[in-house]
Design an enzyme around this catalytic site. Structure first.
Site: not given
Ligand code: PGA
Length: 203
Positions: A6-8, A81, A129, A135, A163, A183-184
């Site tokens: 998930n690149w956001k 999300h 999540e 994040g 995370s 995500g990150g």
């Molecule tokens: P993160 O994000 O891995 O940066 O915590 C995950 C997400 O929100 O899908």
């Protein structure tokens, strides 16, 4: 096992997006969800989107429908999300979006941060999540994650998100999850490919 990137709202340019996507493996079980403007770059990967409209088409400025995503080759769409729920997306809207995705034959990956948010619709993938882990770099305790996985039920595919990195991913798979939503770490091809490798070792 399903590993979802998930690149956001990243990266800032098509050039950077192209560079990252070229390092992503072409696999059925690895899904890349770039921002909508970069979906066209995802010809070679299994493609997902980060959101879809609650309406299929019409006068809804700025919206992108599940049908449009399907025509671009998306096989999955992230829905509900917590970052969207924080912007005011309610349960009714999430349910509508799930319905739209299914009618366009796209698999919804529905994000929840509590069991109360589990939708009634069964033809979905759930991403659990916990808010404290999204994040933040604060990994959610594995024992708690394991309890949540059990609570959600065995009849549904459940990913863990929050995370996730190459160091902790194996623990979440051991906790009973069917994959991860990253995500990150998914913006760093080196890290993301390490995560995939760790998952492969668990398969
Ligand atoms: P993160 O994000 O891995 O940066 O915590 C995950 C997400 O929100 O899908």
């Amino acid at each position: 096992m399903l590993i979802v990137a998930n690149w956001k709202e990243n990266p800032l340019s098509a050039k950077e997006a192209e560079a990252i996507i070229s390092e992503m493996p072409q696999r059925e079980d690895v899904v890349v969800c770039p921002p909508h403007p970069f979906l066209y770059l995802g010809e070679k990967v299994t493609l997902g989107a980060q959101d879809c409209s609650a309406k299929m088409e019409g006068s809804f400025t700025g919206e992108v429908s599940a049908g449009m995503l399907k025509s671009l080759g998306c096989r999955y769409v992230i829905i509900g999300h917590s970052e969207r729920r924080a912007l005011g997306e309610d349960k009714e809207t999430v349910d509508k979006k799930i319905e739209m995705a299914l009618s366009a034959e796209i698999t919804p990956i529905v994000c929840i941060s509590s069991v109360e948010e589990i939708p009634l619709e069964k033809k979905i993938i759930i991403a659990y999540e916990p808010l404290s882990a999204i994040g933040t770099g604060n990994a959610y305790p594995f024992s708690e994650a394991k309890k949540k996985r059990k609570e959600i039920g065995e009849d549904v595919t459940v990913l863990y998100g929050g995370s996730v990195d190459e160091e902790n991913v194996s623990e979440y798979i051991d906790a009973g999850f069917d994959g991860v939503l990253v995500g990150g770490a998914s913006l760093d091809p080196l890290k993301f490919n390490q995560i995939i490798k760790r998952c492969d070792q668990k398969n």
